[in-house]
Design an enzyme around this catalytic site. Sequence first.
Site, PDB file in Angstrom:
ATOM      1  N   GLY A   1     110.671 -87.465  38.958  1.00  0.00           N
ATOM      2  CA  GLY A   1     109.523 -86.833  38.098  1.00  0.00           C
ATOM      3  C   GLY A   1     108.114 -87.073  38.681  1.00  0.00           C
ATOM      4  CB  ALA A   2     106.458 -84.720  40.688  1.00  0.00           C
TER       5      ALA A   2
ATOM      6  NE  ARG B   1     111.216 -75.704  36.353  1.00  0.00           N
ATOM      7  CZ  ARG B   1     111.760 -76.349  35.371  1.00  0.00           C
ATOM      8  NH1 ARG B   1     113.155 -76.414  35.196  1.00  0.00           N
ATOM      9  NH2 ARG B   1     111.087 -77.090  34.828  1.00  0.00           N
TER      10      ARG B   1
ATOM     11  CB  ALA C   1      97.985 -91.948  35.687  1.00  0.00           C
TER      12      ALA C   1
ATOM     13  CE  LYS D   1     102.104 -99.690  26.814  1.00  0.00           C
ATOM     14  NZ  LYS D   1     102.650 -98.505  27.957  1.00  0.00           N
TER      15      LYS D   1
ATOM     16  CG  ASN E   1     102.909 -97.926  22.459  1.00  0.00           C
ATOM     17  OD1 ASN E   1     101.911 -97.806  22.483  1.00  0.00           O
ATOM     18  ND2 ASN E   1     103.935 -98.158  23.490  1.00  0.00           N
TER      19      ASN E   1
ATOM     20  CG  ASN F   1      94.250 -95.120  19.820  1.00  0.00           C
ATOM     21  OD1 ASN F   1      95.097 -93.974  19.487  1.00  0.00           O
ATOM     22  ND2 ASN F   1      94.399 -95.531  20.920  1.00  0.00           N
TER      23      ASN F   1
END
Length: 321
Positions: free
Chosen positions: A26-27, A51, A146, A202, A206, A220
Amino acid sequence: MTAPHQTLPLNPSTTQDSIPCWSILGAGSLGSLWAGYLSLSGYAVQLLVRRLALSDQTRSITPYQGERLSYPAQVSDIQSCADRSIQQLIVATKAPDALPALNAIRPKLADQATIVLLQNGMGAQQTIAAQFEQYAVLAACITDGAYLENSQHVIHAGKGLTRIGGLNQKGQAVEQQIAEQLQKTALQVELSQPIEQVLWNKLAINIAINGLTAVHQCLNGALAEPDKNQQVLQLCLETEKVMRALGLTVPEQGLFALANQVIAGTAANRSSMLQDTQKGQPTEIEFINGYLLRQAQHLGIDVPYNAALTAEVLQRFHQAR
Ligand SMILES: NC(=O)c1ccc[n+]([C@@H]2O[C@H](COP(=O)([O-])OP(=O)(O)OC[C@H]3O[C@@H](n4cnc5c(N)ncnc54)[C@H](OP(=O)(O)O)[C@@H]3O)[C@@H](O)[C@H]2O)c1
């Protein structure tokens, strides 16, 4: 103006032939972030994508408060990876994709492979730990932020902490040396056990924030408004009930107080679930409020607010798929 590309020299202490190689499945945002930091620290990195595109081989990262840097990484599609060649795998997909992605790559895993799971929420990690029990399986709980500026360039926007720990016995046997490898990068990494409690801490936040920001389509900070804050309270009370029934530790100041601290501290943030709904992508609701709901059903605990929120997100944002 875009800063000129620089390439960091490889760390001479980590360039011997014995240097471990990391494969990253997974990029996307987090996969690229970890690929960039691992690669800049001298590790050989292979990014595995569904792909392959020609432009994929040129990759860059803007480290936290730093300048844009190019980094070397081999980008491959899963099929071209040799059978039993993957020794250390990071799974950097969203939670719903983690198990199907791992199943697709299973023949490529070496017999003693280590699998590190980066998913938010819970449920995917436990299913994978059970179905891949012959491998060392670890989970990471990440508070970095990120995003991809484009498919080749990742921005490290928020500096956070990665807590990591083994989910099964084989994972616990290697967790120290995996944490040490990751600590050689610019990521802040801590070994934390029991990792389930860390993931739950966490998850609980969430549960209180993400789904509500999706249904109200708000930042938020808007959850501090009285009507929405009342919903935060109900979600927190239900979560505490389930956590206690599972023998987990509930935050000392109470989950509602903690959730409100996070809401105030991240007031201008668009939660990942809000972003997913705005991009028309599936959300991770089944692995956040949906996970709590399944645990509660198993324990015979009524969690009507979480049930209603899960149903609303699924109905509004997943129906057209
Ligand atoms: N981004 C953050 O700041 C952050 C922070 C903390 C935690 N997390 C968590 O980290 C996880 C990943 O988040 P993200 O933001 O990196 O998501 P993302 O940007 O959407 O990246 C996910 C990647 O997984 C790829 N993928 C899905 N199925 C695959 C498969 N079968 N084989 C290969 N690749 C596959 C997708 O590829 P395609 O492009 O082909 O769909 C996409 O590139 C989530 O659980 C998220 O909640 C993210």
